[in-house]
Design a protein around this motif. Structure first.
Motif, PDB file in Angstrom:
ATOM      1  N   ASP A  79       0.810  -1.223   0.000  1.00 38.05           N
ATOM      2  CA  ASP A  79       0.000   0.000   0.000  1.00 38.05           C
ATOM      3  C   ASP A  79       0.836   1.263   0.000  1.00 38.05           C
ATOM      4  N   ALA A  80       2.042   1.152   0.533  1.00 39.72           N
ATOM      5  CA  ALA A  80       2.857   2.357   0.694  1.00 39.72           C
ATOM      6  C   ALA A  80       3.141   3.021  -0.636  1.00 39.72           C
ATOM      7  N   PHE A  81       3.428   2.266  -1.644  1.00 35.54           N
ATOM      8  CA  PHE A  81       3.812   2.837  -2.939  1.00 35.54           C
ATOM      9  C   PHE A  81       2.827   2.445  -4.035  1.00 35.54           C
ATOM     10  N   SER A  82       1.562   2.359  -3.661  1.00 34.21           N
ATOM     11  CA  SER A  82       0.550   2.032  -4.658  1.00 34.21           C
ATOM     12  C   SER A  82       0.287   3.197  -5.594  1.00 34.21           C
ATOM     13  N   ALA A  83       0.702   4.413  -5.212  1.00 34.20           N
ATOM     14  CA  ALA A  83       0.457   5.582  -6.063  1.00 34.20           C
ATOM     15  C   ALA A  83       1.265   5.495  -7.345  1.00 34.20           C
ATOM     16  N   ALA A  84       2.573   5.116  -7.237  1.00 31.43           N
ATOM     17  CA  ALA A  84       3.410   5.002  -8.449  1.00 31.43           C
ATOM     18  C   ALA A  84       4.688   4.277  -8.097  1.00 31.43           C
ATOM     19  N   LEU A  85       5.113   3.428  -9.053  1.00 33.18           N
ATOM     20  CA  LEU A  85       6.393   2.738  -8.916  1.00 33.18           C
ATOM     21  C   LEU A  85       6.947   2.590 -10.332  1.00 33.18           C
ATOM     22  N   GLN A  86       8.202   3.030 -10.512  1.00 29.26           N
ATOM     23  CA  GLN A  86       8.763   3.052 -11.863  1.00 29.26           C
ATOM     24  C   GLN A  86      10.235   2.686 -11.819  1.00 29.26           C
ATOM     25  N   LEU A  87      10.647   1.803 -12.774  1.00 28.06           N
ATOM     26  CA  LEU A  87      12.031   1.386 -12.918  1.00 28.06           C
ATOM     27  C   LEU A  87      12.498   1.776 -14.308  1.00 28.06           C
ATOM     28  N   HIS A  88      13.660   2.405 -14.379  1.00 29.90           N
ATOM     29  CA  HIS A  88      14.164   2.813 -15.699  1.00 29.90           C
ATOM     30  C   HIS A  88      15.675   2.871 -15.644  1.00 29.90           C
ATOM     31  N   SER A  89      16.231   2.735 -16.807  1.00 30.70           N
ATOM     32  CA  SER A  89      17.675   2.893 -16.971  1.00 30.70           C
ATOM     33  C   SER A  89      17.911   4.272 -17.552  1.00 30.70           C
ATOM     34  N   GLN A  90      19.116   4.524 -17.958  1.00 27.89           N
ATOM     35  CA  GLN A  90      19.388   5.834 -18.534  1.00 27.89           C
ATOM     36  C   GLN A  90      18.746   5.992 -19.918  1.00 27.89           C
ATOM     37  N   ASN A  91      18.380   4.869 -20.510  1.00 26.08           N
ATOM     38  CA  ASN A  91      17.881   4.947 -21.888  1.00 26.08           C
ATOM     39  C   ASN A  91      16.394   4.670 -22.022  1.00 26.08           C
ATOM     40  N   GLU A  92      15.850   3.793 -21.133  1.00 30.09           N
ATOM     41  CA  GLU A  92      14.453   3.407 -21.320  1.00 30.09           C
ATOM     42  C   GLU A  92      13.794   3.100 -19.981  1.00 30.09           C
ATOM     43  N   THR A  93      12.447   3.090 -20.032  1.00 32.31           N
ATOM     44  CA  THR A  93      11.648   2.764 -18.849  1.00 32.31           C
ATOM     45  C   THR A  93      11.306   1.284 -18.914  1.00 32.31           C
ATOM     46  N   LEU A  94      11.647   0.563 -17.849  1.00 26.50           N
ATOM     47  CA  LEU A  94      11.432  -0.880 -17.819  1.00 26.50           C
ATOM     48  C   LEU A  94      10.113  -1.238 -17.149  1.00 26.50           C
ATOM     49  N   TYR A  95       9.694  -0.444 -16.182  1.00 29.64           N
ATOM     50  CA  TYR A  95       8.468  -0.780 -15.462  1.00 29.64           C
ATOM     51  C   TYR A  95       7.845   0.527 -14.970  1.00 29.64           C
ATOM     52  N   LYS A  97       3.989   1.850 -13.092  1.00 33.41           N
ATOM     53  CA  LYS A  97       2.644   1.515 -12.649  1.00 33.41           C
ATOM     54  C   LYS A  97       2.196   2.579 -11.639  1.00 33.41           C
ATOM     55  N   GLY A  98       0.903   2.901 -11.651  1.00 31.09           N
ATOM     56  CA  GLY A  98       0.329   3.840 -10.679  1.00 31.09           C
ATOM     57  C   GLY A  98      -0.206   5.087 -11.347  1.00 31.09           C
ATOM     58  N   THR A  99      -1.183   5.718 -10.638  1.00 30.03           N
ATOM     59  CA  THR A  99      -1.839   6.907 -11.202  1.00 30.03           C
ATOM     60  C   THR A  99      -0.914   8.112 -11.257  1.00 30.03           C
ATOM     61  N   ALA A 100       0.080   8.156 -10.393  1.00 28.18           N
ATOM     62  CA  ALA A 100       0.969   9.319 -10.343  1.00 28.18           C
ATOM     63  C   ALA A 100       2.232   9.122 -11.148  1.00 28.18           C
ATOM     64  N   ALA A 101       2.337   7.966 -11.888  1.00 28.37           N
ATOM     65  CA  ALA A 101       3.573   7.683 -12.620  1.00 28.37           C
ATOM     66  C   ALA A 101       3.836   8.727 -13.689  1.00 28.37           C
ATOM     67  N   ALA A 102       2.756   9.262 -14.252  1.00 27.00           N
ATOM     68  CA  ALA A 102       2.937  10.240 -15.331  1.00 27.00           C
ATOM     69  C   ALA A 102       3.525  11.560 -14.823  1.00 27.00           C
ATOM     70  N   TYR A 103       3.477  11.804 -13.515  1.00 33.73           N
ATOM     71  CA  TYR A 103       3.945  13.090 -12.955  1.00 33.73           C
ATOM     72  C   TYR A 103       5.300  12.966 -12.261  1.00 33.73           C
ATOM     73  N   LEU A 104       5.899  11.748 -12.350  1.00 38.73           N
ATOM     74  CA  LEU A 104       7.199  11.573 -11.698  1.00 38.73           C
ATOM     75  C   LEU A 104       8.275  12.410 -12.395  1.00 38.73           C
ATOM     76  N   LYS A 105       9.149  12.991 -11.615  1.00 42.60           N
ATOM     77  CA  LYS A 105      10.242  13.805 -12.149  1.00 42.60           C
ATOM     78  C   LYS A 105      11.504  12.965 -12.303  1.00 42.60           C
ATOM     79  N   ASP A 106      12.369  13.362 -13.206  1.00 43.51           N
ATOM     80  CA  ASP A 106      13.641  12.667 -13.429  1.00 43.51           C
ATOM     81  C   ASP A 106      14.652  13.182 -12.413  1.00 43.51           C
ATOM     82  N   LEU A 107      14.937  12.365 -11.404  1.00 41.09           N
ATOM     83  CA  LEU A 107      15.886  12.744 -10.345  1.00 41.09           C
ATOM     84  C   LEU A 107      17.180  11.943 -10.444  1.00 41.09           C
TER      85      LEU A 107
END
Length: 469
Positions: A79-95, A97-107
């Protein structure tokens, strides 16, 4: 702006400043405390996921990105990270999920294998999220894991508190304005009464007083104001009395001048325009001479009074007994021709006097006594006595003449006042002798008093307080 309006504005401003600062602190402190707590809890959950991935990576070798995606799918069920969870490399996004994934910033530029990056992101429709970002190695490849933690409830709570604070603030400002104005009204009402008293006195109502009964500074100002008004009223009454006396003096003086001047002009015109017998000419000339002498006597008396009132004198050491004895010696023969005896008893000593005015005082008192003895069938008697006092001397002049009514005693020192106007005018009096005596007594810081009874005589007591020598 009135003072009560100024006081109300100041109270509102002070209340707004202090309540605004306090209310903002009460809303801000819990918000930031909750945000720190949520951030700490999110970091712990995120580190657990990141550590899990690293442990799995060390235990078995992943063939491709699908293995990572399967593991993340299992972890995202928390439940803690049900809002968004994303895995990516420097070149592409691998995973992702979540309603807030579209608003994640590149940190990715702010994190490495030992440090996490953290920021707050807002979604226009869904709310606020805490984004955590970290990195780990799979072989030689570096991957980045972004997770979003829903903290919308914290911002909603703050928004509700701010809205409640604004409502309370408005109510308190209105209440403070009303109470402040009422308080300022009661505090400044005495000032309004004091202002009204000033206007009343300025308009000529000198009897009006503020009469504010309080023990504060306004009450003290009111008492001082009323005291000032009392003194002002007294001064105005004295000024009015002085003006009345001045007008009376001018009227009496004009009357005293009119009678002899009319007679002088009439007889002079008679001598100029008609031929008279020698006897009539002598009578006219005698009358003109007598009236002229009366005018001269009047002018000299007025001059003495003016000098006594307007010049400064320096008192000198003198013997009252010597002055009185010398004067009595010279006046005895004159009074004896009118069958009036003049005696004196004097105590030796010295005090501070003005000899000329002291002599004028005695002459006028004796002359008044002589006039009071006119018309007596038996012999008249005038006695003069002098005793020394601690601060000067006391002179008494007594006669056994006609005396005066009690109602006249309070007026006899007024200019041109005469008890018997017909008798005084026949004797050449102008009603200025006792006025001059009162001025001479004042010059010596003294007093003059009268005791009289009709048909029994008069005693005049003069206390001169120029000091002992």
């Amino acid at each position: 702006m009135k003072f009560r309006a100024k006081a109300t504005c100041c109270m509102i401003i002070l209340m707004a400043l202090f309540f605004g600062a306090g209310g903002s602190a009460l809303v801000s402190i819990p918000f930031h405390t909750s945000l720190r707590q949520e951030k700490a809890a999110a970091q712990n959950s995120y580190r657990m996921i990141l550590n899990t991935l690293q442990i799995v990576n060390n235990m078995e070798e992943w063939d491709d990105e699908k293995d990572l995606s399967k593991i993340l799918e299992q972890l995202s069920s928390q439940d803690a990270f049900s809002a968004a969870l994303q895995l990516h490399s420097q070149n592409e996004t691998l995973y992702s999920k979540g309603t807030a994934a579209a608003y994640l910033k590149d940190l990715s530029g702010q994190t490495d294998s030992s440090h996490l990056a953290c920021t707050v992101i807002s979604a226009p429709e869904s709310g606020y999220y805490l984004q955590l970002s970290g990195s780990f190695f799979v072989g030689k490849e570096i991957y980045y894991l972004d997770a979003a933690y829903d903290i919308t409830s914290i911002y909603e709570t703050r928004s509700q508190q701010q809205e409640l604070y604004q409502q309370i603030f408005i109510v308190l400002v209105c209440a403070c304005a009303c109470l402040s104005y009422i308080l300022a009204y009661f505090l400044t009402r005495p000032l309004a009464r004091l202002s009204k008293a000033s206007r009343e006195i300025a308009c000529g109502n000198y009897d009006y007083r503020s009469q504010i009964r309080s023990n504060d500074e306004i009450g003290a100002v009111s008492r001082d104001f009323d005291l000032m008004a009392d003194h002002l009223q007294g001064s105005i009454e004295q000024l009015q009395l002085s003006m009345e006396r001045q007008n009376q003096f001018i009227g009496n003086f004009t009357h005293e001048l009119k009678t002899p001047m009319t007679s002088i002009i009439g007889y002079a015109d008679l001598l100029r325009s008609q031929t008279l017998s020698r006897e009539d000419e002598l009578d006219a000339a005698k009358y003109i001479f007598s009236e002229g002498k009366r005018l001269e006597h009047l002018s000299l008396k007025l001059l003495d009074i003016f000098v006594s009132q307007n010049e400064s004198f320096s008192l000198a050491k003198a013997s009252p007994a010597e002055t009185i004895t010398d004067l009595v010696t010279h006046l005895k023969p004159v009074l004896a021709r009118e069958e009036i005896s003049l005696v004196c008893t004097c105590e030796d000593g010295y005090c501070m006097l003005d000899p000329d005015f002291f002599g004028s005082l005695l002459v006028n008192l004796i002359e008044n006594a002589r006039k009071a003895l006119a018309g007596r069938e038996d012999k008249g008697r005038i006695s003069v006595s002098c005793t020394m006092t601690e601060d000067g001397c006391q002179v008494k002049v007594a006669d056994n003449g006609q005396g005066m009514p009690q109602a006249a005693l309070s007026h006899i020192t007024e200019a041109f006042y005469r008890v018997d106007k017909a008798r005084a005018r026949a004797q050449g009096g102008a009603g200025l002798g006792l006025t001059l005596c009162a001025e001479i007594a004042r010059l010596h810081n003294g007093t003059i008093a009268f005791q009289s009874e009709e048909g029994q005589g008069t005693i005049v007591t003069v206390n001169l307080k120029g000091g002992r020598a």
